[in-house]
Write a protein that holds these residues in place. Sequence first.
Motif, PDB file in Angstrom:
ATOM      1  N   ARG A 128       0.793  -1.222   0.015  1.00  0.00           N
ATOM      2  CA  ARG A 128       0.019   0.045   0.031  1.00  0.00           C
ATOM      3  C   ARG A 128       0.750   1.460   0.065  1.00  0.00           C
ATOM      4  N   ALA A 129       1.990   1.364   0.805  1.00  0.00           N
ATOM      5  CA  ALA A 129       2.717   2.402   0.901  1.00  0.00           C
ATOM      6  C   ALA A 129       3.641   2.550  -0.609  1.00  0.00           C
ATOM      7  N   VAL A 130       3.547   1.706  -1.329  1.00  0.00           N
ATOM      8  CA  VAL A 130       4.225   1.712  -2.589  1.00  0.00           C
ATOM      9  C   VAL A 130       3.322   2.478  -3.645  1.00  0.00           C
ATOM     10  N   PHE A 131       2.074   2.135  -3.253  1.00  0.00           N
ATOM     11  CA  PHE A 131       1.031   2.778  -4.451  1.00  0.00           C
ATOM     12  C   PHE A 131       0.147   3.776  -3.855  1.00  0.00           C
ATOM     13  N   ASN A 428       9.059   7.966  -4.663  1.00  0.00           N
ATOM     14  CA  ASN A 428       8.052   7.741  -3.665  1.00  0.00           C
ATOM     15  C   ASN A 428       8.851   7.094  -2.542  1.00  0.00           C
ATOM     16  N   LEU A 429       9.471   6.023  -2.656  1.00  0.00           N
ATOM     17  CA  LEU A 429      10.273   5.548  -1.729  1.00  0.00           C
ATOM     18  C   LEU A 429      11.495   5.834  -1.053  1.00  0.00           C
ATOM     19  N   VAL A 430      12.149   6.451  -1.980  1.00  0.00           N
ATOM     20  CA  VAL A 430      13.271   7.361  -1.545  1.00  0.00           C
ATOM     21  C   VAL A 430      12.886   8.620  -0.754  1.00  0.00           C
ATOM     22  N   PHE A 431      11.916   9.536  -1.331  1.00  0.00           N
ATOM     23  CA  PHE A 431      11.506  10.566  -0.589  1.00  0.00           C
ATOM     24  C   PHE A 431      10.719  10.602   0.565  1.00  0.00           C
ATOM     25  N   ARG A 432      10.563   9.085   0.873  1.00  0.00           N
ATOM     26  CA  ARG A 432       9.916   8.791   2.273  1.00  0.00           C
ATOM     27  C   ARG A 432      11.059   8.949   3.334  1.00  0.00           C
ATOM     28  N   ILE A 433      12.066   8.764   3.148  1.00  0.00           N
ATOM     29  CA  ILE A 433      13.314   8.632   4.039  1.00  0.00           C
ATOM     30  C   ILE A 433      13.225  10.147   4.749  1.00  0.00           C
ATOM     31  N   GLY A 434      13.396   9.997   5.655  1.00  0.00           N
ATOM     32  CA  GLY A 434      13.124  11.413   6.693  1.00  0.00           C
ATOM     33  C   GLY A 434      11.806  11.826   6.996  1.00  0.00           C
TER      34      GLY A 434
END
Length: 568
Positions: A128-131, A428-434
Amino acid sequence: MPRKPTNIIYSANEKPPAGTVLILGVQHATLALLFIVYPLVAAAEAGLSFDDTQLFITSCIIFMGIATLLECLPRPGAGMLLVQIPNMAHMPLAVQSLAAGGPALYAGMSLVAAISQLTLSRFMRALRAVFPPEVCGVAVTMLGVALADPALRRVFGISGAITPDLDLRYALVSSVTLVIIVGLAIFSRGMLRLFAVAIGAAIGWILAAYLGVAPEPNASFATLPYIDIPHLGWPGVSFFSWALIPAAIITGVLSAVDMVGTVVSMQRMDDADWRRADLDQAGRAIQANCLGDIGTAITGGFASASSSAAVGVAFATGTTAWRVGAVSGILIILAAFSPRLIGVLTIIPSPVIGAILIYAAAFLTVAGMELILSRRLSDRRIFTVGLAILTGLAVAILPGLVGLTPEWAQPILESPLSISTAVAIVLNLVFRIGIRQEASREVTTADNPFTVATEFLEYQGDLWGARRDVISMAIPVVAEGVEMLLDTGVAPGKLEVRAHFDEENFDVALLYEGEPITIPDHRPSPEDLLGDAHAVARFVGYMLSKRADRLVLGTDGTREKLTLRFEH
């Protein structure tokens, strides 16, 4: 039950009249069968014999119909109008496999692709977090963009390189067909709107024949039987091509992503209050598609996928009923018993098909944009969407760049849909860092509660990509809760506002050191407002409980905790 949008006449679970279901089913089945050109091109490129090509096409049609039937049934499928067509993403894999090892090798690689899809479908909840909606929106938008090239080539009658001597008769036929479809879809009601695509296509075909741009049947057409028993083969299965296995896995993943985009388009079209993608339903759709692909592989055919063009047709007709799709599936299967019917479909004028694809592309592009903008967008999310779409457009505008990449990477890079969705997922996954899923802000009696709630929740809503309407609803409720606790002295001097977001819920907790309050089960009387501060707090708390989806009282260490939940 989802609330039906005003532009939908028959929603997914409604039962249209039998005659309407049949005619709309014919409309969808006819459009689906037009895409048989994909496996025909793959067979020609690979140099298959006439007999092998017949088996290739027959298996594709039969299992395309079976997969459509499975997709549309509420169980085991998705219960949506998902009509299958030959899977364009399989074209590179099919050509390479057939050329390297014949039907047996392509059967093996198709099984690898189907298993990849099936594996991915088992983890849809975890993904779900991926999409999130903006990633799904990119996929839906690029579905429309991906249709633009084949649509415009048919509109202008372009078969190879673009030359100055375009035949404007093709554009005229497409324009008339498109104007009729759009006009009936927008300005008409009832039966005319339901059959807008069929009416537009019929008039376009007549005009094409009059102008001399309708194809003539070849000599072998007259020898085709009206009814014949279809023949399925057994090509065997070969996996002895390690070089093609990565391409097969990538093809399977791309097919799954394409299916998610199509399912989200149908969900959003069918639900006026759509909030988030139902990935369980998408998982069932992928599983049904995999069953069809496994059958196709075993019998030596070409794999299928959900039709984005069918989504546009559903929008034009205002009908998303799964029963229409089930009838389409049955008709597609029956078409395999009529070689003459399949022959007729191969001579539908190209500009008529182009007009239908233009309509579908326009709808999907706008639907994707609307999906993207349903969430608040921070700088991170703006770049996720913008860079993903620009990457897909770069592939569409400069296709020669793909030829400079390694051969194994070309199947994913040559598709604007595939590359855009892949870039959106990665960013999306990279920008979730932080980004923390929880944030807090202290509020004192010197602060304006409404200003604090607005600035804090809007900032966090942008960062988390929360829905705009949820944040707008939460701001006045939270501000009122803060004001009530501080002004009545229940929270002496200050309190903490703590927000938490998990895609399912947007929670805002108010934490303070002081005495607990109680929330009455029934509406307090006006006289209660004349009591002490706690009586006023109880009255306001009762009002808050009616404005939030849920209000929970508790403690957090030594502090009292009042949590306002807003379903997301």
